[in-house]
Scaffold this motif. Structure first.
Motif, PDB file in Angstrom:
ATOM      1  N   ILE A 111      51.447   6.436  23.316  1.00 41.75           N
ATOM      2  CA  ILE A 111      50.644   7.448  22.730  1.00 41.75           C
ATOM      3  C   ILE A 111      49.384   7.075  22.235  1.00 41.75           C
ATOM      4  O   ILE A 111      48.314   7.631  22.157  1.00 41.75           O
ATOM      5  N   ARG A 112      49.405   5.809  21.537  1.00 42.04           N
ATOM      6  CA  ARG A 112      48.275   5.436  20.853  1.00 42.04           C
ATOM      7  C   ARG A 112      47.065   4.953  21.893  1.00 42.04           C
ATOM      8  O   ARG A 112      45.880   5.292  21.755  1.00 42.04           O
ATOM      9  N   VAL A 113      47.490   4.478  23.225  1.00 42.99           N
ATOM     10  CA  VAL A 113      46.774   4.265  24.284  1.00 42.99           C
ATOM     11  C   VAL A 113      46.010   5.366  24.691  1.00 42.99           C
ATOM     12  O   VAL A 113      44.758   5.768  24.794  1.00 42.99           O
ATOM     13  N   PHE A 114      46.887   6.566  24.797  1.00 44.16           N
ATOM     14  CA  PHE A 114      46.452   7.984  25.287  1.00 44.16           C
ATOM     15  C   PHE A 114      45.249   8.545  24.299  1.00 44.16           C
ATOM     16  O   PHE A 114      44.386   9.067  24.910  1.00 44.16           O
ATOM     17  N   LEU A 115      45.709   8.433  23.207  1.00 46.81           N
ATOM     18  CA  LEU A 115      44.675   9.015  22.071  1.00 46.81           C
ATOM     19  C   LEU A 115      43.417   8.247  22.172  1.00 46.81           C
ATOM     20  O   LEU A 115      42.262   8.851  22.157  1.00 46.81           O
ATOM     21  N   LEU A 116      43.585   6.832  22.229  1.00 50.56           N
ATOM     22  CA  LEU A 116      42.090   5.989  22.273  1.00 50.56           C
ATOM     23  C   LEU A 116      41.502   6.242  23.567  1.00 50.56           C
ATOM     24  O   LEU A 116      40.092   6.476  23.372  1.00 50.56           O
ATOM     25  N   VAL A 117      42.022   6.447  24.722  1.00 49.32           N
ATOM     26  CA  VAL A 117      41.446   6.720  25.803  1.00 49.32           C
ATOM     27  C   VAL A 117      40.762   8.016  25.689  1.00 49.32           C
ATOM     28  O   VAL A 117      39.778   8.355  26.095  1.00 49.32           O
ATOM     29  N   ALA A 118      41.584   9.191  25.258  1.00 45.47           N
ATOM     30  CA  ALA A 118      40.822  10.469  25.316  1.00 45.47           C
ATOM     31  C   ALA A 118      39.573  10.599  24.415  1.00 45.47           C
ATOM     32  O   ALA A 118      38.944  11.368  24.569  1.00 45.47           O
ATOM     33  N   PHE A 119      39.748   9.901  23.009  1.00 45.65           N
ATOM     34  CA  PHE A 119      38.577   9.864  22.241  1.00 45.65           C
ATOM     35  C   PHE A 119      37.696   8.733  22.336  1.00 45.65           C
ATOM     36  O   PHE A 119      36.708   8.904  21.607  1.00 45.65           O
ATOM     37  N   TYR A 120      37.782   7.949  23.274  1.00 43.49           N
ATOM     38  CA  TYR A 120      36.949   7.023  23.444  1.00 43.49           C
ATOM     39  C   TYR A 120      35.514   7.346  23.427  1.00 43.49           C
ATOM     40  O   TYR A 120      34.634   6.601  23.003  1.00 43.49           O
ATOM     41  N   VAL A 124      44.529  -0.273  19.776  1.00 41.50           N
ATOM     42  CA  VAL A 124      45.889  -0.208  20.425  1.00 41.50           C
ATOM     43  C   VAL A 124      46.897  -0.953  19.940  1.00 41.50           C
ATOM     44  O   VAL A 124      48.142  -0.712  19.851  1.00 41.50           O
ATOM     45  N   TRP A 125      46.735  -2.454  19.883  1.00 41.41           N
ATOM     46  CA  TRP A 125      47.676  -3.257  19.600  1.00 41.41           C
ATOM     47  C   TRP A 125      48.030  -3.215  17.952  1.00 41.41           C
ATOM     48  O   TRP A 125      49.176  -3.321  17.583  1.00 41.41           O
ATOM     49  N   ALA A 126      46.866  -3.114  17.238  1.00 40.35           N
ATOM     50  CA  ALA A 126      47.128  -3.154  15.691  1.00 40.35           C
ATOM     51  C   ALA A 126      47.848  -1.986  15.208  1.00 40.35           C
ATOM     52  O   ALA A 126      48.506  -2.258  14.177  1.00 40.35           O
ATOM     53  N   GLY A 127      47.306  -0.873  15.700  1.00 39.52           N
ATOM     54  CA  GLY A 127      47.947   0.614  15.263  1.00 39.52           C
ATOM     55  C   GLY A 127      47.992   0.438  13.543  1.00 39.52           C
ATOM     56  O   GLY A 127      47.086   0.315  13.065  1.00 39.52           O
ATOM     57  N   LEU A 128      49.158   1.076  13.206  1.00 41.92           N
ATOM     58  CA  LEU A 128      49.383   1.013  11.768  1.00 41.92           C
ATOM     59  C   LEU A 128      50.437  -0.103  11.197  1.00 41.92           C
ATOM     60  O   LEU A 128      51.469  -0.135  11.003  1.00 41.92           O
ATOM     61  N   ARG A 129      49.663  -1.287  11.161  1.00 38.43           N
ATOM     62  CA  ARG A 129      50.412  -2.706  10.801  1.00 38.43           C
ATOM     63  C   ARG A 129      49.966  -3.068   9.347  1.00 38.43           C
ATOM     64  O   ARG A 129      48.645  -2.572   9.005  1.00 38.43           O
TER      65      ARG A 129
END
Length: 151
Positions: free
Chosen positions: A80-89, A108-113
């Motif tokens: 989902i995070r990949v999809f959102l970043l690709v969509a809004f890139y 994408v990797w870091a997310g909410l960490r």
């Protein structure tokens, strides 16, 4: 959160004349940040350790299929995070700080960490624990939130 933002804006606007040594203030706030992050990660470890170490709670709850579902949830969240970043890139690469491809991959990797994610997970675990009774279904909700926190 809003109070902290207003305090920061007010300090930025009017506090510069009140600080005699800005470099000293920066060092103090850096130390406070480090201490609070350390405290937060210790609290996170204590919460996760208490969930894992509780033999009564673990029995019958931590099954292999649950861990499989947890891994599936993790993979779905990453997708989902990949999809959102690709969509809004296209938008993110043109506004603000102009996101580049390396930063997008890191996002994408870091997310909410880190500290914010741990604080939210501790808060979620405490809210669920405080607002649920001790029957099986509610315990499963608490278990899942603790497992997601542990990841």
């Amino acid at each position: 959160v809003i109070a902290v933002v207003v305090c920061g804006i007010t300090t930025s606007a009017f506090g510069e004349n009140l600080v005699h040594r800005p470099d000293f203030m920066e060092h103090v706030w850096g130390m406070v940040e480090h201490l609070l992050n350390t405290l937060l990660f210790v609290l996170g470890g204590v919460v996760w350790g208490a969930v894992i170490a509780d033999q009564e709670f673990r029995d019958g709850h931590f099954r292999a299929v649950d861990w499989g579902y947890l891994m599936l949830l993790f993979l779905l969240l990453m997708l989902i995070r990949v999809f959102l970043l690709v969509a809004f890139y296209p938008l993110l690469s043109r506004i603000g700080l102009k996101l580049n491809l390396r930063e997008a991959i890191f996002m994408v990797w870091a997310g909410l960490r880190g500290a914010v994610g741990i604080a939210l997970a501790i808060s979620l675990d405490n809210d669920i624990f405080a607002n649920t009774e001790s029957d099986g279904d509610d315990e499963n909700i608490r278990l899942i939130s603790s497992q997601v926190f542990g990841m």
